[in-house]
Scaffold this active site. Structure first.
Site: not given
Ligand code: ARG
Length: 441
Positions: A7, A94, A140, A261, A267, A274, A301, A306, A309
């Site tokens: 990641s 975690n 409307h 344009s 234009k 937009e 977890y 992951q 993000k």
């Molecule tokens: N890169 C992981 C995430 O974003 C971090 C946590 C990883 N934890 C694990 N038990 N592998 O979730």
């Protein structure tokens, strides 16, 4: 495995939060006698150096090291040696990632809050200048009753004010610290979670270790609030696009917010508006992605998480750019009052005023007044004139008791001025709304 598992390409955005969390954690470990003070000092110096390397662009991220947590720790070990290996005592990735993302979310909330305030201020400034600028109001998308441009802008102030209050509300709930939950069950080390929570600016530690590592509500709440805000921005963008089109011509937006344009030299395309409208789609998409990703996960977890993000980063980046663009457009937007007034008077928009006058001045029941007005409107329609231009005799042909006092209510200005009920479009009421909101901005 590396390709699906790593990641680091996206979670490197958490570097500052990760280092901040590790500094707080190691300070607490030393205070509690879990690591030596000399180890803590080495860790702190090393982490400062890692931070410097990352910020100067001299840090090399490794995919083999998976994520930001391992990348930072591994570099720390290269720099300070053995003490680095003690940093992860009484901690798991975690609870580490949970605290990192909360710290990041907290800043995202604060940035959005500030940006919403800026947008509200821009709308207030424009509304204040236009409390009496008459424009057509629609239902409307058909001409309904005249309103003022200031009143219309103030409607958006209400929406963005609610958005800001949702962001503030969510920020309160997120400000609890999950650090110290360990992998899921807590730890047997004598840690002080209150100390780390305080050092990181949280109101206190989270209460349940299982929830701490499996909760992503702060992301969901942020993206929900951002989605609702994006709906508001998208509607405003859509209105700007309509208002700018030649058949409407209600507003002008300087060239800096439009593009030409390549083929049609005349234009001026409202690309920024937009894109504000278009980016709402990705913000909703991010919310849906994380809701769907989370919904079937057993506690606690799972690596699925992951995937949160990229979505939340994209949603935060998107809301940030659309808020900035909309604020700029509102600042630069120039109404064309003549054009608004001309259209406001078309479409028999003061028909309700006429009906209300029949009720008030002649004592005709509203349902009957509605019917009489309908007949007068068709007389005007047949003659191709406005209600104001319709001769009195014609109106009297429909209802003999009508007298010239009727003309007082048929102009758009008088119509707007008469709407003095609380929250109504009358310039005095709109000015009050502006004044009240100024105390909130
Ligand atoms: N890169 C992981 C995430 O974003 C971090 C946590 C990883 N934890 C694990 N038990 N592998 O979730």
């Amino acid at each position: 495995m590396e390709a699906i598992n790593a990641s680091i390409d996206f979670d490197q955005r958490l570097y500052a939060q990760d280092i901040q969390g590790s500094i707080a954690h190691s300070a607490m470990l030393a205070k509690q006698g879990i690591i030596a003070e000399s180890d803590r000092d080495a860790i702190h110096q090393g982490l400062q150096r890692v931070l410097g390397e990352i910020e100067s662009g001299g840090f090399t991220y490794s995919k083999a090291l998976e994520d930001i947590h391992m990348n930072v720790e591994s570099r720390l070990r290269e720099i300070v040696g053995d003490p680095a290996a003690r940093l992860h005592t009484a901690r798991s990735r975690n609870d580490q990632v949970a605290v990192d993302i909360r710290l990041w979310m907290r800043d995202a909330h604060d940035r959005t809050d500030e940006q919403l305030t800026r947008l509200i201020k821009a709308l207030l400034a424009k509304a204040e200048k236009n409390v009496a600028t008459v424009m057509p109001g629609f239902t409307h998308l058909q001409s309904a009753q005249p309103v003022t441009f200031g009143h219309h802008l103030m409607a958006y102030v209400e929406m963005f004010g609610r958005d800001r209050s949702r962001i503030r509300d969510s920020r309160k709930r997120l400000n609890e610290c999950p650090l110290g939950a360990g992998a899921l069950a807590g730890t047997s080390f004598p840690i002080d979670r209150h100390m780390t929570a305080k050092a990181l600016g949280f109101d206190g530690p989270t209460r349940n270790s299982l929830d701490s590592v499996s909760d992503r509500d702060s992301l969901l709440e942020f993206m929900s609030a951002a989605s609702i805000c994006a709906v508001h921005l998208s509607r405003l963008a859509e209105e700007i696009i309509i208002w700018m089109s030649a058949p409407f011509g209600f507003v002008k937006l300087p060239d800096r917010w439009t593009t030409g344009s390549s083929m049609m030299p005349q234009k001026r395309n409202p690309d920024a508006a937009e894109l504000v409208r278009g980016k709402s789609g990705r913000i909703f998409g991010s919310l849906m992605a994380v809701l769907t990703m989370m919904k079937g996960l057993p506690l606690t977890y799972s690596k699925d998480m992951q995937e949160d993000k990229e979505q939340v980063f994209d949603a935060a980046d998107s809301i940030e750019i659309v808020l900035a663009a909309m604020t700029g457009m509102i600042e630069d937007l120039e109404p064309v009052p003549e054009r608004m007034a001309a259209v406001a008077g078309a479409g028999f928009s003061t028909a309700t005023d006429l009906a209300d006058w029949l009720v008030r001045d002649l004592g005709i029941p509203f349902r009957d007044a509605h019917h009489v007005t309908g007949r007068i409107v068709s007389e005007a329609e047949q003659r191709g004139c406005t209600l104001e231009e319709l001769p009195l005799e014609i109106m009297q042909g429909v209802e003999p008791r009508i007298h010239k006092g009727i003309f007082d209510v048929l102009s758009v200005e008088n119509s707007v001025r008469s709407r003095t009920s609380f929250g109504g479009t009358s310039p005095v009421r709109v000015a009050e709304q502006v004044a009240w909101w100024k105390t909130q901005a």
